[in-house]
Design a protein around this motif. Sequence first.
Motif, short mmCIF file in Angstrom:
data_model
loop_
_atom_site.label_atom_id
_atom_site.label_comp_id
_atom_site.label_asym_id
_atom_site.label_seq_id
_atom_site.Cartn_x
_atom_site.Cartn_y
_atom_site.Cartn_z
N THR A 1 -10.78 -20.37 0.90
CA THR A 1 -9.73 -20.64 1.89
C THR A 1 -8.42 -20.95 1.15
OG1 THR A 1 -11.21 -21.43 3.62
CG2 THR A 1 -8.95 -22.26 3.66
N ALA A 2 -7.40 -20.15 1.42
CA ALA A 2 -6.15 -20.26 0.67
C ALA A 2 -5.12 -19.31 1.28
CB ALA A 2 -6.36 -19.90 -0.80
N VAL A 3 -3.89 -19.40 0.79
CA VAL A 3 -2.88 -18.41 1.11
C VAL A 3 -2.90 -17.35 0.01
CG1 VAL A 3 -0.43 -17.96 1.52
CG2 VAL A 3 -1.45 -20.11 2.28
N TYR A 4 -3.01 -16.10 0.41
CA TYR A 4 -3.11 -14.99 -0.54
C TYR A 4 -1.80 -14.20 -0.52
CZ TYR A 4 -8.02 -15.94 -1.16
OH TYR A 4 -9.21 -16.56 -1.48
N TYR A 5 -1.26 -13.99 -1.71
CA TYR A 5 0.03 -13.32 -1.85
C TYR A 5 -0.14 -11.96 -2.53
CZ TYR A 5 2.00 -18.02 -1.13
OH TYR A 5 2.32 -19.25 -0.64
N CYS A 6 0.43 -10.96 -1.92
CA CYS A 6 0.50 -9.62 -2.49
C CYS A 6 1.94 -9.43 -2.97
CB CYS A 6 0.14 -8.59 -1.43
SG CYS A 6 0.47 -6.87 -1.83
N ILE A 7 2.11 -9.10 -4.23
CA ILE A 7 3.46 -9.04 -4.83
C ILE A 7 3.58 -7.74 -5.62
CG2 ILE A 7 5.05 -10.17 -6.41
CD1 ILE A 7 3.37 -12.75 -5.95
N CYS A 8 4.71 -7.09 -5.48
CA CYS A 8 4.98 -5.90 -6.29
C CYS A 8 6.07 -6.25 -7.31
CB CYS A 8 5.46 -4.74 -5.43
SG CYS A 8 4.19 -4.14 -4.31
N GLY A 9 5.90 -5.78 -8.53
CA GLY A 9 6.89 -6.09 -9.55
C GLY A 9 6.69 -5.28 -10.81
N LEU A 10 7.66 -5.45 -11.70
CA LEU A 10 7.69 -4.70 -12.95
C LEU A 10 7.32 -5.60 -14.11
CD1 LEU A 10 11.14 -2.97 -12.40
CD2 LEU A 10 8.94 -1.85 -12.35
N GLY A 11 6.82 -5.01 -15.16
CA GLY A 11 6.64 -5.61 -16.47
C GLY A 11 6.28 -7.08 -16.48
N TYR A 12 7.14 -7.87 -17.08
CA TYR A 12 6.88 -9.31 -17.16
C TYR A 12 6.94 -9.95 -15.79
CZ TYR A 12 11.93 -9.77 -16.66
OH TYR A 12 13.21 -9.70 -16.21
N SER A 13 7.69 -9.34 -14.93
CA SER A 13 7.74 -9.67 -13.51
C SER A 13 7.99 -11.14 -13.16
CB SER A 13 6.47 -9.23 -12.81
OG SER A 13 6.79 -8.55 -11.65
N THR A 14 9.22 -11.40 -12.79
CA THR A 14 9.51 -12.66 -12.15
C THR A 14 8.98 -12.52 -10.73
OG1 THR A 14 11.66 -11.81 -11.48
CG2 THR A 14 11.56 -13.05 -13.53
N LEU A 15 7.86 -13.11 -10.46
CA LEU A 15 7.15 -12.91 -9.21
C LEU A 15 7.94 -13.41 -8.02
CD1 LEU A 15 3.65 -14.08 -10.47
CD2 LEU A 15 4.44 -11.73 -10.20
N THR A 16 8.01 -12.61 -6.98
CA THR A 16 8.68 -13.00 -5.73
C THR A 16 7.59 -13.21 -4.68
OG1 THR A 16 10.62 -11.69 -6.30
CG2 THR A 16 10.35 -12.34 -3.99
N PHE A 17 7.38 -14.46 -4.35
CA PHE A 17 6.33 -14.81 -3.39
C PHE A 17 6.90 -14.74 -1.97
CE2 PHE A 17 2.81 -16.47 -5.95
CZ PHE A 17 3.41 -16.60 -7.18
N GLY A 18 6.17 -14.04 -1.09
CA GLY A 18 6.54 -14.03 0.33
C GLY A 18 5.76 -15.10 1.06
N LYS A 19 5.43 -14.83 2.30
CA LYS A 19 4.70 -15.82 3.10
C LYS A 19 3.18 -15.69 2.96
CE LYS A 19 8.35 -16.38 6.54
NZ LYS A 19 8.80 -17.62 5.90
N GLY A 20 2.71 -14.52 2.52
CA GLY A 20 1.29 -14.34 2.26
C GLY A 20 0.44 -14.35 3.51
N THR A 21 -0.88 -14.27 3.28
CA THR A 21 -1.87 -14.32 4.35
C THR A 21 -2.70 -15.59 4.19
OG1 THR A 21 -2.10 -11.91 4.51
CG2 THR A 21 -3.95 -13.25 5.33
N MET A 22 -2.76 -16.38 5.25
CA MET A 22 -3.62 -17.56 5.24
C MET A 22 -5.03 -17.12 5.59
SD MET A 22 -4.04 -20.77 4.88
CE MET A 22 -5.74 -21.29 4.86
#
Lengths: 115, 109
Positions: free
Chosen positions: B83-104
């Motif tokens: 049980t958690a919030v799951y985040y799907c993120i698209c990015g490049l290389g080292y990727s400064t991850l951009t977190f959205g609202k995710g799925t609870m």
Amino acid sequence: NAGVMQNPRHLVRRRGQEARLRCSPMKGHSHVYWYRQLPEEGLKFMVYLQKENIIDESGMPKERFSAEFPKEGPSILRIQQVVRGDSAAYFCASSPPGDRVYEQYFGPGTRLTVT
Amino acid sequence: DAKTTQPTSMDCAEGRAANLPCNHSTISGNEYVYWYRQIHSQGPQYIIHGLKNNETNEMASLIITEDRKSSTLILPHATLRDTAVYYCICGLGYSTLTFGKGTMLLVSP
């Protein structure tokens, strides 16, 4: 292998004081990232560092915030003259070099409360 | 970075497979798909990532469609601790991850 360590876990500061947050990356990791999570919001990227270098600070507020990752010792996120809006959870992450640089491992966070 | 769209919440029975979808129709050819999760008040946890091929590790499987416009994270036997919030993120290389609202994801007994 210990995970990413952050201290302190909780920090209370009065308005106008300085906050120093420390992050020790996992052993063998040479990349460090700082993120901020405001109450009821998602994580926002702040800064990406390698040893002695700031690689990307596009998410850092222009004033009062600074970060460093010295040759020896932990990475430090410094917030000068804190304000109530700085109250948040600050997470540090590290990643290994080479092919696994895309995997970021997060610490438990420092919860900053500004009174 | 490509924008991702995920359902706000999902339920799953303990022991069943949890299939979490993610749309990323504007993903570019060299962007990876990453999945992280955040259990309440803890730091996010890396789960898996992929570029084109399906991937599997000890935690989950990642299925990416051939056109790369969507993906599915599969937890084969969900437990209450998933049980958690799951985040799907698209990015490049080292990727400064951009977190959205995710799925609870709520896993119930």
